[in-house]
Enzyme design. Structure first.
Site, PDB file in Angstrom:
ATOM      1  N   GLU A   1       0.819  -1.210   0.000  1.00  0.00           N
ATOM      2  CA  GLU A   1       0.000   0.000   0.000  1.00  0.00           C
ATOM      3  C   GLU A   1       0.853   1.261   0.000  1.00  0.00           C
ATOM      4  OE1 GLU A   1      -3.171   0.394  -0.469  1.00  0.00           O
ATOM      5  OE2 GLU A   1      -3.927  -1.629  -0.227  1.00  0.00           O
TER       6      GLU A   1
ATOM      7  N   PRO B   1     -18.203  -1.109  14.350  1.00  0.00           N
ATOM      8  CA  PRO B   1     -18.928  -1.306  13.090  1.00  0.00           C
ATOM      9  C   PRO B   1     -19.199  -0.018  12.315  1.00  0.00           C
ATOM     10  CG  PRO B   1     -19.943  -2.591  14.833  1.00  0.00           C
ATOM     11  CD  PRO B   1     -18.905  -1.723  15.487  1.00  0.00           C
ATOM     12  N   ASP B   2     -19.253   1.114  13.004  1.00  0.00           N
ATOM     13  CA  ASP B   2     -19.567   2.379  12.335  1.00  0.00           C
ATOM     14  C   ASP B   2     -18.335   3.242  12.059  1.00  0.00           C
ATOM     15  OD1 ASP B   2     -19.010   2.964  14.972  1.00  0.00           O
ATOM     16  OD2 ASP B   2     -20.668   4.379  15.207  1.00  0.00           O
TER      17      ASP B   2
ATOM     18  N   GLU C   1      -7.643   5.493  -7.140  1.00  0.00           N
ATOM     19  CA  GLU C   1      -8.091   5.733  -5.772  1.00  0.00           C
ATOM     20  C   GLU C   1      -7.518   7.006  -5.162  1.00  0.00           C
ATOM     21  OE1 GLU C   1      -7.792   2.525  -2.939  1.00  0.00           O
ATOM     22  OE2 GLU C   1      -8.111   1.034  -4.492  1.00  0.00           O
TER      23      GLU C   1
END
Length: 151
Positions: free
Chosen positions: A65, A87-88, A115
């Site tokens: 990356e 999760p958020d 990207e």
């Protein structure tokens, strides 16, 4: 395109029903500046990083990356900054992010132009804290506070 991406995410979630594992990299140049990338999807500055691909380790993901998004080379892994799994934490999908601070060298260059639209090194006082993508503000704050977070 956004609708297609949302459908793809939903299908992945239904098939695998597991969070996606990824990395968030805090690349520190020899002069202490921190390198950020500018995302093409939302125009915000962010820490480089991405999903761990099949057969990769976290370290090999970081190396890949870094080259793809910044053109920089990993010279040393400094420390684990945190593991973020709420999760958020990312509006796109449920992911587990392993944030790592690393030392890097080289000249910045964007290889993944689909990207990433820009890459820049920032002095600490110049970082756009409060306006970064996803929860990258927290990653940097934890790095500067010299804490290791499990959240």
């Amino acid at each position: 395109m956004n609708r297609l991406w949302n459908l793809f995410q939903s299908v992945l979630g239904l098939i695998f029903h597991h969070p996606i594992t990824g990395t968030s990299i805090i690349p520190v140049l020899p002069d202490g500046r921190i390198v950020l990338i500018q995302r093409r999807d939302n125009g915000k500055w962010a820490l480089p990083g991405g999903m761990v691909e099949w057969g990769e380790t976290i370290e090999s993901t970081i190396q890949r990356e870094l080259v793809e998004e910044t053109g920089l080379q990993l010279t040393k892994v400094d420390r684990l900054v945190g593991v973020y799994s709420a999760p958020d934490r990312d509006r796109r999908f449920h992911s587990i992010c392993v944030a790592i601070a690393v030392q890097v060298t080289g000249k910045t260059a964007v290889e993944d132009t689909l990207e990433i639209q820009g890459v820049q090194a920032f002095e600490r006082s110049e970082l756009p804290i409060g306006h970064l993508s996803a929860d990258n503000d927290r990653h940097l704050q934890d790095y500067f506070d010299n804490v290791t977070t499990l959240a």
